[in-house]
Design a protein around this motif. Structure first.
Motif, PDB file in Angstrom:
ATOM      1  N   PRO A  21     -26.496   4.587   5.992  1.00 36.56           N
ATOM      2  CA  PRO A  21     -25.085   4.704   5.635  1.00 36.56           C
ATOM      3  C   PRO A  21     -24.539   6.100   5.943  1.00 36.56           C
ATOM      4  N   VAL A  22     -23.319   6.122   6.445  1.00 28.00           N
ATOM      5  CA  VAL A  22     -22.612   7.365   6.752  1.00 28.00           C
ATOM      6  C   VAL A  22     -21.341   7.377   5.919  1.00 28.00           C
ATOM      7  N   LEU A  23     -21.220   8.375   5.060  1.00 27.46           N
ATOM      8  CA  LEU A  23     -20.034   8.561   4.240  1.00 27.46           C
ATOM      9  C   LEU A  23     -19.229   9.696   4.867  1.00 27.46           C
ATOM     10  N   VAL A  24     -17.982   9.403   5.194  1.00 26.34           N
ATOM     11  CA  VAL A  24     -17.135  10.349   5.915  1.00 26.34           C
ATOM     12  C   VAL A  24     -16.170  11.020   4.952  1.00 26.34           C
ATOM     13  N   PHE A  25     -15.942  12.305   5.192  1.00 27.10           N
ATOM     14  CA  PHE A  25     -14.852  12.975   4.501  1.00 27.10           C
ATOM     15  C   PHE A  25     -14.154  13.879   5.506  1.00 27.10           C
ATOM     16  N   THR A  26     -12.864  14.095   5.265  1.00 30.11           N
ATOM     17  CA  THR A  26     -12.069  14.886   6.197  1.00 30.11           C
ATOM     18  C   THR A  26     -10.810  15.376   5.526  1.00 30.11           C
ATOM     19  N   MET A  27     -10.231  16.409   6.092  1.00 33.66           N
ATOM     20  CA  MET A  27      -8.958  16.917   5.581  1.00 33.66           C
ATOM     21  C   MET A  27      -7.783  16.175   6.215  1.00 33.66           C
ATOM     22  N   HIS A  28      -8.047  15.350   7.216  1.00 29.60           N
ATOM     23  CA  HIS A  28      -6.997  14.620   7.911  1.00 29.60           C
ATOM     24  C   HIS A  28      -6.523  13.433   7.082  1.00 29.60           C
ATOM     25  N   PRO A  29      -5.261  13.038   7.270  1.00 24.04           N
ATOM     26  CA  PRO A  29      -4.738  11.888   6.523  1.00 24.04           C
ATOM     27  C   PRO A  29      -5.561  10.624   6.778  1.00 24.04           C
ATOM     28  N   GLU A  30      -5.730   9.832   5.727  1.00 24.96           N
ATOM     29  CA  GLU A  30      -6.541   8.625   5.807  1.00 24.96           C
ATOM     30  C   GLU A  30      -6.093   7.705   6.933  1.00 24.96           C
ATOM     31  N   GLU A  31      -4.804   7.505   7.061  1.00 22.47           N
ATOM     32  CA  GLU A  31      -4.315   6.573   8.070  1.00 22.47           C
ATOM     33  C   GLU A  31      -4.645   7.038   9.494  1.00 22.47           C
ATOM     34  N   GLN A  32      -4.920   8.307   9.654  1.00 26.04           N
ATOM     35  CA  GLN A  32      -5.233   8.837  10.977  1.00 26.04           C
ATOM     36  C   GLN A  32      -6.663   8.496  11.410  1.00 26.04           C
ATOM     37  N   TYR A  33      -7.620   8.481  10.479  1.00 23.60           N
ATOM     38  CA  TYR A  33      -9.024   8.324  10.854  1.00 23.60           C
ATOM     39  C   TYR A  33      -9.779   7.196  10.175  1.00 23.60           C
ATOM     40  N   ALA A  34      -9.330   6.716   9.055  1.00 25.49           N
ATOM     41  CA  ALA A  34     -10.126   5.772   8.258  1.00 25.49           C
ATOM     42  C   ALA A  34     -10.510   4.523   9.041  1.00 25.49           C
ATOM     43  N   VAL A  35      -9.573   3.890   9.681  1.00 26.71           N
ATOM     44  CA  VAL A  35      -9.875   2.654  10.402  1.00 26.71           C
ATOM     45  C   VAL A  35     -10.835   2.917  11.552  1.00 26.71           C
ATOM     46  N   ARG A  36     -10.605   3.993  12.294  1.00 26.19           N
ATOM     47  CA  ARG A  36     -11.493   4.322  13.408  1.00 26.19           C
ATOM     48  C   ARG A  36     -12.909   4.634  12.915  1.00 26.19           C
ATOM     49  N   ALA A  37     -13.021   5.352  11.811  1.00 22.52           N
ATOM     50  CA  ALA A  37     -14.346   5.684  11.269  1.00 22.52           C
ATOM     51  C   ALA A  37     -15.076   4.422  10.821  1.00 22.52           C
ATOM     52  N   MET A  38     -14.380   3.528  10.155  1.00 22.70           N
ATOM     53  CA  MET A  38     -15.009   2.287   9.697  1.00 22.70           C
ATOM     54  C   MET A  38     -15.413   1.411  10.871  1.00 22.70           C
ATOM     55  N   ARG A  39     -14.594   1.331  11.883  1.00 26.25           N
ATOM     56  CA  ARG A  39     -14.947   0.554  13.086  1.00 26.25           C
ATOM     57  C   ARG A  39     -16.150   1.143  13.800  1.00 26.25           C
ATOM     58  N   ALA A  40     -16.308   2.467  13.726  1.00 25.67           N
ATOM     59  CA  ALA A  40     -17.452   3.129  14.368  1.00 25.67           C
ATOM     60  C   ALA A  40     -18.741   2.911  13.582  1.00 25.67           C
ATOM     61  N   GLY A  41     -18.620   2.472  12.324  1.00 23.62           N
ATOM     62  CA  GLY A  41     -19.819   2.183  11.544  1.00 23.62           C
ATOM     63  C   GLY A  41     -19.939   2.925  10.233  1.00 23.62           C
ATOM     64  N   ALA A  42     -18.936   3.710   9.862  1.00 18.36           N
ATOM     65  CA  ALA A  42     -18.988   4.432   8.585  1.00 18.36           C
ATOM     66  C   ALA A  42     -19.020   3.451   7.418  1.00 18.36           C
ATOM     67  N   ALA A  43     -19.733   3.826   6.380  1.00 16.63           N
ATOM     68  CA  ALA A  43     -19.827   2.992   5.177  1.00 16.63           C
ATOM     69  C   ALA A  43     -18.642   3.234   4.242  1.00 16.63           C
ATOM     70  N   GLY A  44     -17.994   4.356   4.418  1.00 16.19           N
ATOM     71  CA  GLY A  44     -16.851   4.672   3.563  1.00 16.19           C
ATOM     72  C   GLY A  44     -16.317   6.034   3.874  1.00 16.19           C
TER      73      GLY A  44
END
Length: 100
Positions: free
Chosen positions: A77-100
């Motif tokens: 599992p890969v848990l992602v965090f970032t300072m960028h707005p959720e709508e900018q990266y969340a979907v792309r991160a989840m599609r790439a395989g992030a667990a959350g």
């Protein structure tokens, strides 16, 4: 599941704070990486329970890193965090395989 945590962030202060929280929650802080180039080598070093990954780091794009990690260890599992707005990266991160 192993309780070994790999923390990936270029900012030392962030890594230290994640360590504090994770240690209090019973995780073994077994590795750190400060740039995108070191991540895959670290992933190959041992069995990890979780990777906590910042998306914005020198060396490699975070979305690319998620894909590379998942190619090496599909069940890790890969848990992602970032300072960028959720709508900018969340979907792309989840599609790439992030667990959350």
């Amino acid at each position: 599941m192993t309780r070994r945590l790999l923390i990936v962030d270029d900012a030392l202060i962030i890594r230290e704070k994640i360590k504090d929280v994770a240690t209090a929650a019973g995780w073994e802080i077994a590795g750190e990486a400060a740039n995108g180039h070191a991540v895959i080598d670290k992933v190959r070093e041992r069995d990890w329970g979780l990777v906590v990954l910042d998306l914005s780091m020198p060396g490699r794009n975070g979305i690319e890193l998620i894909r590379l990690i998942k190619a090496e260890r599909p069940k890790l599992p890969v848990l992602v965090f970032t300072m960028h707005p959720e709508e900018q990266y969340a979907v792309r991160a989840m599609r790439a395989g992030a667990a959350g």
